[in-house]
Motif scaffolding. Sequence first.
Motif, PDB file in Angstrom:
ATOM      1  N   HIS A  63       0.821  -1.218   0.000  1.00 26.96           N
ATOM      2  CA  HIS A  63       0.000   0.000   0.000  1.00 26.96           C
ATOM      3  C   HIS A  63       0.855   1.267   0.000  1.00 26.96           C
ATOM      4  O   HIS A  63       0.473   2.282  -0.580  1.00 26.96           O
ATOM      5  CB  HIS A  63      -0.982  -0.005   1.180  1.00 26.96           C
ATOM      6  CG  HIS A  63      -0.345   0.010   2.529  1.00 26.96           C
ATOM      7  ND1 HIS A  63       0.044  -1.148   3.172  1.00 26.96           N
ATOM      8  CD2 HIS A  63      -0.022   1.034   3.360  1.00 26.96           C
ATOM      9  CE1 HIS A  63       0.560  -0.837   4.352  1.00 26.96           C
ATOM     10  NE2 HIS A  63       0.541   0.492   4.488  1.00 26.96           N
ATOM     11  N   GLU A  64       2.035   1.211   0.617  1.00 27.34           N
ATOM     12  CA  GLU A  64       2.908   2.380   0.624  1.00 27.34           C
ATOM     13  C   GLU A  64       3.516   2.622  -0.753  1.00 27.34           C
ATOM     14  O   GLU A  64       3.639   3.778  -1.195  1.00 27.34           O
ATOM     15  CB  GLU A  64       4.006   2.210   1.682  1.00 27.34           C
ATOM     16  CG  GLU A  64       3.470   2.247   3.119  1.00 27.34           C
ATOM     17  CD  GLU A  64       4.566   2.076   4.156  1.00 27.34           C
ATOM     18  OE1 GLU A  64       5.735   1.866   3.761  1.00 27.34           O
ATOM     19  OE2 GLU A  64       4.245   2.139   5.364  1.00 27.34           O
ATOM     20  N   ALA A  93       0.717   4.027  -3.013  1.00 27.32           N
ATOM     21  CA  ALA A  93       0.212   5.356  -2.633  1.00 27.32           C
ATOM     22  C   ALA A  93       0.954   6.477  -3.346  1.00 27.32           C
ATOM     23  O   ALA A  93       0.389   7.545  -3.610  1.00 27.32           O
ATOM     24  CB  ALA A  93       0.297   5.536  -1.123  1.00 27.32           C
TER      25      ALA A  93
END
Length: 653
Positions: free
Chosen positions: A237-238, A241
């Motif tokens: 997810h990082e 993002a």
Amino acid sequence: MSTLNTYAPSPEWVANAHVKGEAGYAALVAEAEKDYAGYWARLARELVTWQTPFTKTLNDSEAPFFKWFEDGKLNVSYNCLDRHVEAGKGDKTALIFEADDGSVTRVTYAELLAKVSQLANALKARGIQKGDRVVIYMPMSVEGVVAMQACARIGATHSVVFGGFSAQSLRDRIQDAGAVALICADEQQRGGKALPLKAIVDEALADNSCPTLKDVIVYKRTGGSIAWVEGRDLWLHELMAVASTTCAPEWVEAEHPLFLLYTSGSTGKPKGVQHSSGGYLLHAALTTKWTFDLKDDDIFWCTADIGWVTGHSYITYGPLALGGTEIVFEGVPTFPDAGRFWQMIQKHKVSIFYTAPTAIRSLIKAAETNEAVHPKNYDLSSLRLLGSVGEPINPAAWEWYHQHVGGGRCPIVDTFWQTETGGHMITPLPGVTTLVPGSCTLPFPGIQAAIVDETGNDVPNGQGGILVVKKPWPSMIRTIWGDPERFKKSYYPSELKGYYLAGDGAIRDAETGYFTITGRIDDVLNVSGHRMGTMEIESALVSCTELVAEAAVVGRPDDTTGEAICAFVVLKRPRPSGDEAKAIAKQLRDHVAKEIGPIAKPKDIRFGDNLPKTRSGKIMRRLLRSVAKGESVTQDTSTLENPAILEQLGQAY
């Protein structure tokens, strides 16, 4: 076959199907016979969007290393996503994801394209590029599909490893593929339980055993506690993002390897089946269109895992290439109860349902013991087509599936194909074929399937033999990764006249010409639709070095799993019995589960002071098969060095 019921397609099916009636099928078969390359070229131009159109259809100059559409360029992810968004279908639902706990997430084509582009950009930012290999070890999830599509988008070759495989199995595949990155999850959620994935990855990568691997990208599925290696481990997810939602596709040659998928062989080392981009995509899309008769308003559900080829062809690629809407299911068919499949069909108004005979048989048993989970208690009226995959479906299960799930109105496509074939090879077509329970019926149009003897000569209908495919086809295996000689030996043995060897026995009905698969001709077992080499399981047993001196593994028929694994074991200590034998049998099953995965646990373990061997030391497996089936041994045992051993092997634990 004449003793079985037959089911002709309804006039409505014939009128509305993509392939209409026997005349429609015959016309396609005739077209392929008249101009084989031209037939496939026409379909490739109709179903696939090419960035550089191909001018060469089939190159057989280096047979059996066939090439299809080799001077054409395309991108598989573009074909599955961008072209539908560009056609104005961005708001159409692509995936309906149902989690183990029943929560539902819907993802449109525009949203899926954005997610795939983000991950593709994230991979590129890590230096991953065309031709690199990426291993995917993920639960059933939107993110699993996104990971596969993102690799395809940048021209990286993915290798998905089933989430039930052990650390050793994962390590073997990372090493063989020379993978530079691995995408996994912290845990997977199945049957109400969180099961480790990242911990298994950590075990697989211990002691720098996979030196090519630089990155481990982790999808946070459960938020469970996991170990973390700084500089190697990264949160999915990082990465996404900070990545752009647009990523230009990498245009690749049609023969560029889209994926490797490891399958068991009759030796201990798994085989990395290599598939192309152009030919594979064509057949995945074409079989989805013709076999399942997929239409724009269908809700398609294939219950397979993306770790198997069925999940590649009929979740990640085929339905998306056609702009379909499909279910992705995280859970198991028996949680919270054995009505889960029927409840989901009712809830999502599924119209096409594709599952394995093993699942059907287990749900039959459940319905017989608990009437509350019988399909009759659910509204299954949305169904119009049923499918079966993974192994031959026995006629009794076929009839139950037809009557109780399909309400007697839904055709069943009993599909025969393999990891190596990329898509359906022998299958009914719902608007064409008169169905016979237990038979996969006739070859898919353009597939030249036949039954031959050991020298490659055709055998007459009604007589069993070896199943072969006489001509190459677009989605065929290209090679075994890193081992072209093993590819030729395994699939194109010199005695079979250049035909592809499927490894199965089959028989054609004397009247209809319908095919029925009779089972494996080599030492590969088919358990719940999953192929495993006997050698691989034997190696796992013998690796329990403190206990096991020798082991032999055979299969026997099983009502639920199709085949059951039976192990004959010689210990490094006196032969046990009673509770002691049960305890050792449990220890060995647990060991096999750790080495390979739970699916490989032997159902029966039998102990002997030795194995039945000839005087030259060869284990007589045909005798072990008889013992495993509970048959009295009537074969000639005069060449046995130790005939009394057979009596010791009678007790299964």
